[in-house]
Design a protein around this motif. Structure first.
Motif, PDB file in Angstrom:
ATOM      1  N   MET A   1      53.469  49.816  95.928  1.00 43.65           N
ATOM      2  CA  MET A   1      54.666  49.145  95.407  1.00 43.65           C
ATOM      3  C   MET A   1      55.480  48.492  96.523  1.00 43.65           C
ATOM      4  SD  MET A   1      54.355  49.196  92.238  1.00 43.65           S
ATOM      5  CE  MET A   1      55.900  48.548  91.611  1.00 43.65           C
ATOM      6  N   ALA A   2      55.317  49.007  97.763  1.00 46.42           N
ATOM      7  CA  ALA A   2      56.098  48.453  98.881  1.00 46.42           C
ATOM      8  C   ALA A   2      55.321  47.382  99.652  1.00 46.42           C
ATOM      9  CB  ALA A   2      56.492  49.592  99.823  1.00 46.42           C
ATOM     10  N   ASP A   3      54.064  47.171  99.313  1.00 43.73           N
ATOM     11  CA  ASP A   3      53.220  46.247 100.080  1.00 43.73           C
ATOM     12  C   ASP A   3      53.758  44.805  99.953  1.00 43.73           C
ATOM     13  OD1 ASP A   3      51.204  44.819 101.272  1.00 43.73           O
ATOM     14  OD2 ASP A   3      49.575  45.946 100.332  1.00 43.73           O
ATOM     15  N   PRO A   4      54.110  44.163 101.080  1.00 41.80           N
ATOM     16  CA  PRO A   4      54.626  42.786 100.977  1.00 41.80           C
ATOM     17  C   PRO A   4      53.555  41.792 100.508  1.00 41.80           C
ATOM     18  CG  PRO A   4      54.442  43.489 103.282  1.00 41.80           C
ATOM     19  CD  PRO A   4      54.141  44.684 102.451  1.00 41.80           C
ATOM     20  N   ASP A   5      52.279  42.118 100.752  1.00 48.51           N
ATOM     21  CA  ASP A   5      51.195  41.278 100.235  1.00 48.51           C
ATOM     22  C   ASP A   5      50.894  41.789  98.824  1.00 48.51           C
ATOM     23  OD1 ASP A   5      48.942  39.914  99.599  1.00 48.51           O
ATOM     24  OD2 ASP A   5      47.763  40.558 101.333  1.00 48.51           O
ATOM     25  N   GLU A   6      51.552  41.184  97.855  1.00 53.29           N
ATOM     26  CA  GLU A   6      51.551  41.763  96.499  1.00 53.29           C
ATOM     27  C   GLU A   6      50.256  41.567  95.717  1.00 53.29           C
ATOM     28  OE1 GLU A   6      54.862  40.418  94.192  1.00 53.29           O
ATOM     29  OE2 GLU A   6      56.266  41.680  95.298  1.00 53.29           O
ATOM     30  N   LEU A   7      49.469  40.553  96.109  1.00 53.34           N
ATOM     31  CA  LEU A   7      48.358  40.207  95.214  1.00 53.34           C
ATOM     32  C   LEU A   7      46.953  40.446  95.758  1.00 53.34           C
ATOM     33  CD1 LEU A   7      49.652  36.930  93.490  1.00 53.34           C
ATOM     34  CD2 LEU A   7      49.665  39.255  92.604  1.00 53.34           C
ATOM     35  N   THR A   8      46.750  40.271  97.064  1.00 58.81           N
ATOM     36  CA  THR A   8      45.380  40.236  97.576  1.00 58.81           C
ATOM     37  C   THR A   8      44.563  41.463  97.170  1.00 58.81           C
ATOM     38  OG1 THR A   8      46.222  39.013  99.456  1.00 58.81           O
ATOM     39  CG2 THR A   8      43.970  39.865  99.648  1.00 58.81           C
ATOM     40  N   TYR A   9      45.109  42.648  97.363  1.00 59.06           N
ATOM     41  CA  TYR A   9      44.318  43.870  97.108  1.00 59.06           C
ATOM     42  C   TYR A   9      44.657  44.543  95.773  1.00 59.06           C
ATOM     43  CZ  TYR A   9      42.874  42.992 101.824  1.00 59.06           C
ATOM     44  OH  TYR A   9      42.347  42.375 102.923  1.00 59.06           O
ATOM     45  N   TYR A  10      45.388  43.831  94.917  1.00 59.06           N
ATOM     46  CA  TYR A  10      45.759  44.406  93.609  1.00 59.06           C
ATOM     47  C   TYR A  10      45.343  43.423  92.511  1.00 59.06           C
ATOM     48  CZ  TYR A  10      48.485  46.980  96.989  1.00 59.06           C
ATOM     49  OH  TYR A  10      48.847  47.708  98.087  1.00 59.06           O
ATOM     50  N   PRO A  11      44.034  43.294  92.290  1.00 53.26           N
ATOM     51  CA  PRO A  11      43.545  42.227  91.386  1.00 53.26           C
ATOM     52  C   PRO A  11      44.094  42.321  89.969  1.00 53.26           C
ATOM     53  CG  PRO A  11      41.739  43.189  92.646  1.00 53.26           C
ATOM     54  CD  PRO A  11      42.935  44.064  92.880  1.00 53.26           C
ATOM     55  N   LYS A  12      44.448  43.530  89.513  1.00 53.87           N
ATOM     56  CA  LYS A  12      44.926  43.624  88.129  1.00 53.87           C
ATOM     57  C   LYS A  12      46.319  43.009  87.984  1.00 53.87           C
ATOM     58  CE  LYS A  12      41.752  47.262  87.080  1.00 53.87           C
ATOM     59  NZ  LYS A  12      41.467  48.668  87.279  1.00 53.87           N
ATOM     60  N   ARG A  13      47.007  42.811  89.094  1.00 53.91           N
ATOM     61  CA  ARG A  13      48.314  42.143  89.014  1.00 53.91           C
ATOM     62  C   ARG A  13      48.143  40.645  88.734  1.00 53.91           C
ATOM     63  NH1 ARG A  13      51.505  44.663  94.273  1.00 53.91           N
ATOM     64  NH2 ARG A  13      51.358  46.848  93.638  1.00 53.91           N
ATOM     65  N   ARG A  14      46.986  40.100  89.129  1.00 50.56           N
ATOM     66  CA  ARG A  14      46.794  38.658  88.896  1.00 50.56           C
ATOM     67  C   ARG A  14      45.823  38.396  87.744  1.00 50.56           C
ATOM     68  NH1 ARG A  14      44.154  39.527  94.043  1.00 50.56           N
ATOM     69  NH2 ARG A  14      41.927  39.556  93.671  1.00 50.56           N
ATOM     70  N   GLY A  15      44.950  39.384  87.429  1.00 50.46           N
ATOM     71  CA  GLY A  15      43.984  39.217  86.336  1.00 50.46           C
ATOM     72  C   GLY A  15      43.233  37.906  86.479  1.00 50.46           C
ATOM     73  N   ILE A  16      43.068  37.208  85.357  1.00 48.31           N
ATOM     74  CA  ILE A  16      42.496  35.849  85.411  1.00 48.31           C
ATOM     75  C   ILE A  16      43.557  34.865  84.905  1.00 48.31           C
ATOM     76  CG2 ILE A  16      40.071  36.524  85.279  1.00 48.31           C
ATOM     77  CD1 ILE A  16      40.244  35.801  82.223  1.00 48.31           C
ATOM     78  N   ASP A  17      44.811  35.287  85.022  1.00 48.00           N
ATOM     79  CA  ASP A  17      45.955  34.463  84.594  1.00 48.00           C
ATOM     80  C   ASP A  17      45.874  34.100  83.110  1.00 48.00           C
ATOM     81  OD1 ASP A  17      48.418  33.290  85.044  1.00 48.00           O
ATOM     82  OD2 ASP A  17      47.559  31.328  85.476  1.00 48.00           O
ATOM     83  N   PHE A  18      45.338  35.025  82.340  1.00 46.45           N
ATOM     84  CA  PHE A  18      45.204  34.809  80.890  1.00 46.45           C
ATOM     85  C   PHE A  18      46.579  34.650  80.237  1.00 46.45           C
ATOM     86  CE2 PHE A  18      44.253  36.649  76.573  1.00 46.45           C
ATOM     87  CZ  PHE A  18      43.251  35.779  76.190  1.00 46.45           C
ATOM     88  N   TYR A  19      47.581  35.271  80.831  1.00 46.35           N
ATOM     89  CA  TYR A  19      48.952  35.192  80.284  1.00 46.35           C
ATOM     90  C   TYR A  19      49.368  33.722  80.117  1.00 46.35           C
ATOM     91  CZ  TYR A  19      54.044  35.905  80.033  1.00 46.35           C
ATOM     92  OH  TYR A  19      55.372  35.899  79.653  1.00 46.35           O
ATOM     93  N   HIS A  20      49.012  32.903  81.127  1.00 48.21           N
ATOM     94  CA  HIS A  20      49.382  31.489  81.056  1.00 48.21           C
ATOM     95  C   HIS A  20      48.260  30.628  80.463  1.00 48.21           C
ATOM     96  CE1 HIS A  20      52.124  32.867  84.396  1.00 48.21           C
ATOM     97  NE2 HIS A  20      52.962  32.321  83.546  1.00 48.21           N
TER      98      HIS A  20
END
Ligand code: BG6
Length: 484
Positions: A61-80
């Motif tokens: 939760m404190a990692d400043p690089d929010e996306l690289t190693y947390y793929p479920k945070r970006r998914g496949i951008d299905f939301y958009h």
């Protein structure tokens, strides 16, 4: 041999593996947002149980690089990008699409008294678009994403105080989406909480007082109660809507005909069917309870639970089926990974690169076993093959291995229906490449549609039709008659 008219062909997705947009629209963090991608030399190593510690959660939760190693945070951008993706599913001829609702889009911490209207509107728009395209939504209420806040507060599903919070979320789903959605599933692979307590139950093992196994079975019981209450509520609000339960169908054969292997397999099966016995049969099976009691596990029944479970069983049984396993009492027996489990290798079966054993006949066996046992309509809501795909210079993706896998499974599915199994439909996992639940990779690809992205999130996210896209389109158009 033919499938009934109206057979529901389609695909299955989960919010936490496709939506991304983890901070958009007022969404709160879910447990899957702290699951990391860590490259491993041997894909089979991903089967080893990964424990999320308080330290690892806080670091994520404190990692400043929010996306690289947390793929479920970006998914496949299905939301958009869902309008484009739904149009591709419609092009394949989908009759149904299984999706899940992210609890934290409606209730960011799980504890709010009123829903986040932006989240509600997102799903209204999404289900409306599905209906416009002639695709029926099949919606899972909980697919691996309890609110992180509840996990940190009191181990989420291990604590009974979660029940009214979940009920508030469920009521919102029914009241706001019930005119668009008539088929629901309560908990994805409900049995999985014993194998991955954090992802399914929000249980942080090191913070559990007493035994983790006890906490997991308490959490499982709370999910049974929550599922039965959801079924009751659904039928009160929409008497014609249906609620399904969902099991990981880990079909297990004795590794040899030695009676000890057969007895060990029987014991495995008893614990496997515990969940469907409760959710579809309406009561805990006596021998499974006894086995738990012997291990020091006590189910925390409260007044009214037994009646609630008995009076509000699921309307149909759904399950995932990817592979089968064998069971052996021999501690030296060679093991191979499967769906969140390490099992004993079957010498008659080939495996994927991730070690999952490919067994189409096992699907027929599973269908017949489940139908024989409960005589309730069945729904295959996950089945598929995770593989690496190559994109040719001209952009084509030839995936004959995927077509072969599906063809062999469809042949067995159709045979089971021919033998008399009442099967409502089939949704493949996953019709578009998505983030793997167990490995957080996207390169473990399942889709008929390719997504241009690698495991570190690099790529254009462009969608491309694989050969299997056109093959599945033909299968659906012929209602399974043309598998060539
Ligand atoms: C099922 C899950 O167990 O298997 C899905 O319900 C998951 O969420 C699927 O994606 C395939 O597993 P994996 O680990 O290859 O993504």
């Amino acid at each position: 041999m033919a499938l009934p008219d109206g057979f529901l062909w389609g695909g299955a997705l989960a919010a936490n593996q496709v939506e991304g947009a983890w901070k958009d629209g007022g969404r709160g963090p879910a447990v899957t947002d702290v699951n990391t991608y860590k490259p491993k030399a041997d894909p089979k190593q991903y089967a080893v149980h990964h424990v999320n510690t308080l330290e690892s959660i806080q670091a994520a939760m404190a990692d400043p690089d929010e996306l690289t190693y947390y793929p479920k945070r970006r998914g496949i951008d299905f939301y958009h990008r869902y309008p484009e993706d739904l149009a591709l599913f419609a092009e394949m001829g989908f009759k149904v699409l299984r999706v899940s609702i992210a609890w934290t889009r409606l209730y960011p911490t799980g504890e709010e008294l009123e829903p986040n209207e932006e989240g509600v509107q997102h799903y209204v728009d999404f289900f409306t678009e599905m209906r416009r395209l002639g695709i029926e939504p099949l919606v899972t209420l909980a697919h691996y994403d309890p609110p992180l806040h509840l996990a940190l507060k009191n181990n989420a599903w291990a604590d009974r105080s979660i029940l009214p919070l979940f009920e508030r979320f469920v009521r919102t789903c029914f009241e706001r989406f019930g005119h668009l959605v008539t088929k629901w599933l309560s908990f994805n692979e409900i049995d999985g909480i014993i194998r991955h307590p954090f992802t399914s139950g929000g249980i942080i093992e090191e913070t559990v007082e007493g035994s983790v196994e006890q906490a997991c079975y308490a959490a499982l019981h709370h999910q049974f109660v929550a599922g039965a209450r959801a079924t009751q509520l659904l039928h009160e609000l929409y008497p014609d809507s249906q609620m399904g339960c969902m099991l990981t169908m880990l079909t297990t054969y004795p590794n040899t005909c030695h009676p000890d292997d057969v007895a060990a397999t029987q014991e495995k099966e008893r614990m496997l069917f515990l969940c469907t016995d409760v959710q579809a049969g309406g009561a805990y099976p006596r021998l499974a309870l006894k086995a738990l009691e012997r291990r020091g596990v006590e189910i925390p029944f409260e007044e009214g639970d037994i009646e609630l479970l008995r009076e509000h069983p699921a309307d149909f049984i759904s399950f995932s089926y990817y592979m089968s396993l064998t069971e052996s009492v021999n501690p030296e027996a060679e093991r191979t990974p499967g769906n969140t489990i390490l099992g004993v290798k079957n010498p008659f079966l080939a495996s994927s690169e991730w070690g999952w054993q490919i067994d189409p006949v096992g699907l027929r066996i599973s269908l017949i076993e489940l139908y024989d046992r409960y005589e309730k309509p069945l729904f295959i809501v996950e089945n598929g093959l995770g593989m690496r795909d190559e994109v040719d210079a001209d952009g084509a993706i030839h995936d004959p291995y995927r077509i072969d896998y599906f063809r062999a499974h469809f042949e067995e599915m159709i045979r089971a229906v021919d033998e008399g199994v009442d099967l409502l439909g089939y949704t493949s996992w996953a019709p578009i490449d998505s983030i793997s639940a167990s490995t957080s990779q996207i390169t473990k690809r399942y889709g008929f549609i390719h997504v241009d992205m690698d495991d570190l999130g690099r790529g254009t996210m462009e969608r491309r039709r694989k050969d299997s896209f056109f093959w599945y389109q033909k299968v659906i158009a012929s209602n399974g008659a043309d598998l060539s």
